[in-house]
Write an enzyme that holds these catalytic residues in place. Structure first.
Site, PDB file in Angstrom:
ATOM      1  CG  HIS A  63      18.603   4.138  -5.499  1.00 12.36           C
ATOM      2  ND1 HIS A  63      19.744   3.547  -4.992  1.00 12.36           N
ATOM      3  CD2 HIS A  63      18.012   3.178  -6.285  1.00 12.36           C
ATOM      4  CE1 HIS A  63      19.846   2.310  -5.454  1.00 12.36           C
ATOM      5  NE2 HIS A  63      18.802   2.061  -6.233  1.00 12.36           N
ATOM      6  CG  HIS A  65      15.303   1.124  -7.223  1.00  7.26           C
ATOM      7  ND1 HIS A  65      16.208   1.110  -8.267  1.00  7.26           N
ATOM      8  CD2 HIS A  65      14.155   1.647  -7.735  1.00  7.26           C
ATOM      9  CE1 HIS A  65      15.629   1.599  -9.360  1.00  7.26           C
ATOM     10  NE2 HIS A  65      14.397   1.928  -9.061  1.00  7.26           N
ATOM     11  CG  ASP A  67      17.954  -3.355  -4.529  1.00  3.06           C
ATOM     12  OD1 ASP A  67      17.162  -2.470  -4.900  1.00  3.06           O
ATOM     13  OD2 ASP A  67      19.060  -3.534  -5.074  1.00  3.06           O
ATOM     14  CG  HIS A  68      19.738   0.235  -2.706  1.00  2.00           C
ATOM     15  ND1 HIS A  68      21.109   0.392  -2.655  1.00  2.00           N
ATOM     16  CD2 HIS A  68      19.474  -0.450  -3.851  1.00  2.00           C
ATOM     17  CE1 HIS A  68      21.643  -0.153  -3.736  1.00  2.00           C
ATOM     18  NE2 HIS A  68      20.674  -0.671  -4.480  1.00  2.00           N
ATOM     19  CG  HIS A 143      19.816   3.660 -10.810  1.00  2.00           C
ATOM     20  ND1 HIS A 143      20.206   2.656 -11.666  1.00  2.00           N
ATOM     21  CD2 HIS A 143      19.051   3.054  -9.850  1.00  2.00           C
ATOM     22  CE1 HIS A 143      19.710   1.507 -11.245  1.00  2.00           C
ATOM     23  NE2 HIS A 143      19.002   1.730 -10.149  1.00  2.00           N
ATOM     24  CG  ASP A 213      21.752   0.344  -7.540  1.00  2.14           C
ATOM     25  OD1 ASP A 213      22.607   0.022  -6.702  1.00  2.14           O
ATOM     26  OD2 ASP A 213      20.690  -0.278  -7.698  1.00  2.14           O
ATOM     27  CG  HIS A 271      24.209  -3.486  -6.732  1.00  3.13           C
ATOM     28  ND1 HIS A 271      23.635  -3.635  -7.971  1.00  3.13           N
ATOM     29  CD2 HIS A 271      23.199  -3.127  -5.902  1.00  3.13           C
ATOM     30  CE1 HIS A 271      22.341  -3.360  -7.908  1.00  3.13           C
ATOM     31  NE2 HIS A 271      22.051  -3.050  -6.641  1.00  3.13           N
TER      32      HIS A 271
END
Length: 304
Positions: A63, A65, A67-68, A143, A213, A271
């Site tokens: 996805h 975000h 941090d990914h 999410h 997530d 995570h």
């Protein structure tokens, strides 16, 4: 049997810490390397794990975000510095190509390979890749933005030929492939032998599921049924379950409930929220439900 390994490159959540890198994993099979999420520092962790950049042809982003995916532009830039010419395939929910277009034009202008973006659906399981070694199917998740996990399934190998039968019957080399694919063999004197008589079964195909997530989502257990290795986010402990609900994340106990419902063989949780200095509280809560649970940690390698 070829080695099938999962390398944990990062297992922290969004807030940076000195203990964990953001989400990134590498799956290796038959000399091929598949990158799963690409948080900051992914390429540095690959160096520490002695994994070759050049072996990566497919990247799977869960996805959009940071941090990914914040490590993606740096990783692509490094590939260009290495003189890559082969196309790179990137799979993600819709929107990544548009977001990356200006970054690629500015930082990696004139690179000798193409980044091929594949927008994947997040509302239904969909086969998105089959390279003859692995089949990859999306796992719909819940999410705050469109998100999917990925189910990696080894393509079943052909059965092994029985050398004693080949020698005994004098079967020519050119016929062996056909026998592996299902043909029988008839001798000159009219005797017929089936594939089952001429081969032994190959090892059962292995599977790995990456569930990033997501809020607690029991519906995915059916798709994950019998998976050999399951990674499921476990951002929070039960004491912080209200925070998990608000942020659409899972607790360690909920991750274990998914593993139990899916009858997974093993569970890895990761995570981790930065609020925990010791993730053993998460491990303990998960193991109360699913004893075959292990903690993710940077540079740890899991064999399938």
């Amino acid at each position: 049997m070829e080695k099938f390994q999962l390398h944990i490159l990062g297992c922290g959540s969004a807030k940076p810490t000195t203990r964990h890198f953001p989400s990134a994993q590498a799956l290796t099979l038959s000399g091929r390397l598949y990158l799963i999420d690409c948080g900051e520092g992914a390429q540095l962790q690959m160096q520490r794990a002695h994994l070759k950049y050049t072996a990566v042809d497919h990247i799977f982003i869960s996805h959009l975000h940071g941090d990914h995916c914040f490590g993606l532009i740096g990783f692509i830039s490094t590939l260009a510095l290495h003189g890559r010419t082969q196309d790179l395939h990137v799979y993600s929910p819709d929107g990544l190509e548009q977001m990356m277009k200006e970054q690629l034009a500015f930082f990696v202008n004139g690179m000798a390979f193409e980044v091929v973006f594949h927008a994947v659906p997040t509302d239904r399981p969909t086969l998105v890749m089959d390279d003859g070694h692995l089949r990859v199917t999306t796992i719909p998740l819940c999410h705050r933005v469109p998100t999917c996990g990925y189910l990696f399934e080894e393509v079943p190998a052909l059965p092994h030929i029985r050398r004693d039968m080949i020698d005994y019957l004098g079967i020519p080399h050119y016929a062996i492939r056909g026998i592996k694919e299902g043909n029988g063999w008839t001798t000159e004197d009219g005797r017929t032998f089936t594939q089952a008589q001429l081969t032994t079964p190959a090892a059962p195909p292995r599977s790995y599921a990456y569930v990033s997530d997501t809020a607690y989502h029991p519906a995915i257990a059916e798709q994950l049924s019998g998976v050999h290795l399951l990674y499921h986010e476990a951002t929070f402990a039960e004491a912080d379950s209200s925070r998990a609900t608000v942020t659409c994340h899972s607790t360690a106990r909920q991750a274990a409930q998914i593993a139990k419902a899916a009858q997974a063989q093993r569970l890895i949780i990761g995570h981790f929220s930065s609020r925990y200095d010791d993730e053993n509280i998460l491990l303990q809560e998960a193991r109360e439900v699913f004893p075959q649970t292990e903690l993710a940690s940077e540079l740890r390698v899991f064999e399938l």
